[in-house]
Motif scaffolding. Sequence first.
Motif, PDB file in Angstrom:
ATOM      1  N   SER A 107       0.826  -1.202   0.000  1.00  0.00           N
ATOM      2  CA  SER A 107       0.000   0.000   0.000  1.00  0.00           C
ATOM      3  C   SER A 107       0.864   1.257   0.000  1.00  0.00           C
ATOM      4  O   SER A 107       0.597   2.216  -0.732  1.00  0.00           O
ATOM      5  N   GLY A 108       1.936   1.242   0.816  1.00  0.00           N
ATOM      6  CA  GLY A 108       2.824   2.388   0.865  1.00  0.00           C
ATOM      7  C   GLY A 108       3.606   2.576  -0.429  1.00  0.00           C
ATOM      8  O   GLY A 108       3.761   3.696  -0.928  1.00  0.00           O
ATOM      9  N   TYR A 109       4.051   1.466  -0.998  1.00  0.00           N
ATOM     10  CA  TYR A 109       4.842   1.543  -2.228  1.00  0.00           C
ATOM     11  C   TYR A 109       3.991   2.029  -3.402  1.00  0.00           C
ATOM     12  O   TYR A 109       4.430   2.852  -4.214  1.00  0.00           O
ATOM     13  N   ASN A 111       1.138   3.610  -3.077  1.00  0.00           N
ATOM     14  CA  ASN A 111       0.365   4.784  -2.682  1.00  0.00           C
ATOM     15  C   ASN A 111      -1.113   4.594  -2.995  1.00  0.00           C
ATOM     16  O   ASN A 111      -1.801   5.478  -3.516  1.00  0.00           O
TER      17      ASN A 111
END
Length: 280
Positions: A107-109, A111
Motif C-alpha cells: 500500500s505504501g509503495y 500509494n
Amino acid sequence: MPDLTPKRSEPVRFHVHLVSDSTGETLMDVMRASVAQFEGVEPVEHLYALVRSPRQMEMALNEIDAAPGLVMYTLVNSELRRALEKRCADLGVPAIAILDPILATLSGYLNLPMSSRAGAQHELDADYYARIEALNYAIVHDDGQGNNLEGADVVLLGVSRTSKTPTCIYLAHRGVKAANIPLVRGATLPPNLPDLKKPLIIGLTAQPERIVQIRRNRLLSLKEDRDTDYIDDQLVRDEIVDAKRLFAKHGWPVIDVSRRSIEETSAKIINLLSKRRAAS
C-alpha cells in the motif's frame, strides 16, 4: 507460553488455529512452510474458513478457548479482527495477521488503499480462466498425446519416471501450458519437435539409481515383482545417456530432478521461461 523444547524422540504437538474469511489456503501454506523449518514438532491444525459473520467468529473462538494455541489469521473485517485479537490477548496466545506486513508495504509503495474485499484473490478473473485452460491443455497433451505442441508454453521431455506429468499439472496451476513427451528407446519423436518456435523445450533427467528406485516402487504398487528391462540398471543408464545426447544435440536446457521437488522443478522452469521472454 508452553515449553516446546523437545525432551524425547516423539514429536512435540501443539495447536495452531487458522482463521480466514476466504478459503484458508494461503494460511495453510504459510503455516506448513514455517513449521517445516523446525524439527521435532507436529502441529494440530484447526482451520476455520469463510469466517465472515460474528456467529462464525464466535464458533471459532469457542474452539480456540477449548484448545489454546498459536493463531494465524487473514481477516479484512475490522470488527472480526478486534474480536479475535481481544480473545487471544485474554488467553495469552499469540495471534499473527500474516498478510499485514506485506499489504502495508504494498500500500505504501503503490500509494493506494487496500480494497478490503474478502477472498479477492479468488475472484474469477482472467488469470483464473487462464489456469483452467492450461490445465485442460496439460491433460490433453500428457504423455505424448495431443496434436498442438505449438500451442504450448513449455514441452518437457524425459525418460519414464522423471516427474513429467505432475510437473505439467503444477505448471498449469500457475497458468503455464505444458505438454510432455516420454523418451522411449525405439520410439520416434514428433517430427516437428525441433522446429517448434513458441514453446520452450526442456529435458528432464535424473540419477539412474533414483529412476530405478522409483520404477521398482511403481511396479510393486502394481503387484508386479518380476525383473524387467524397465528396471535393469544398465538399460536405465543407457536410456538416460541417450536422452542427454538428444538434449545436447538440440541445445535444449536440462533440469536434473533427482533431488528436486515438483515445486522446485516448476520454479526452475518458470525462471527459464521468464529469461527467454525477457531476451526476446
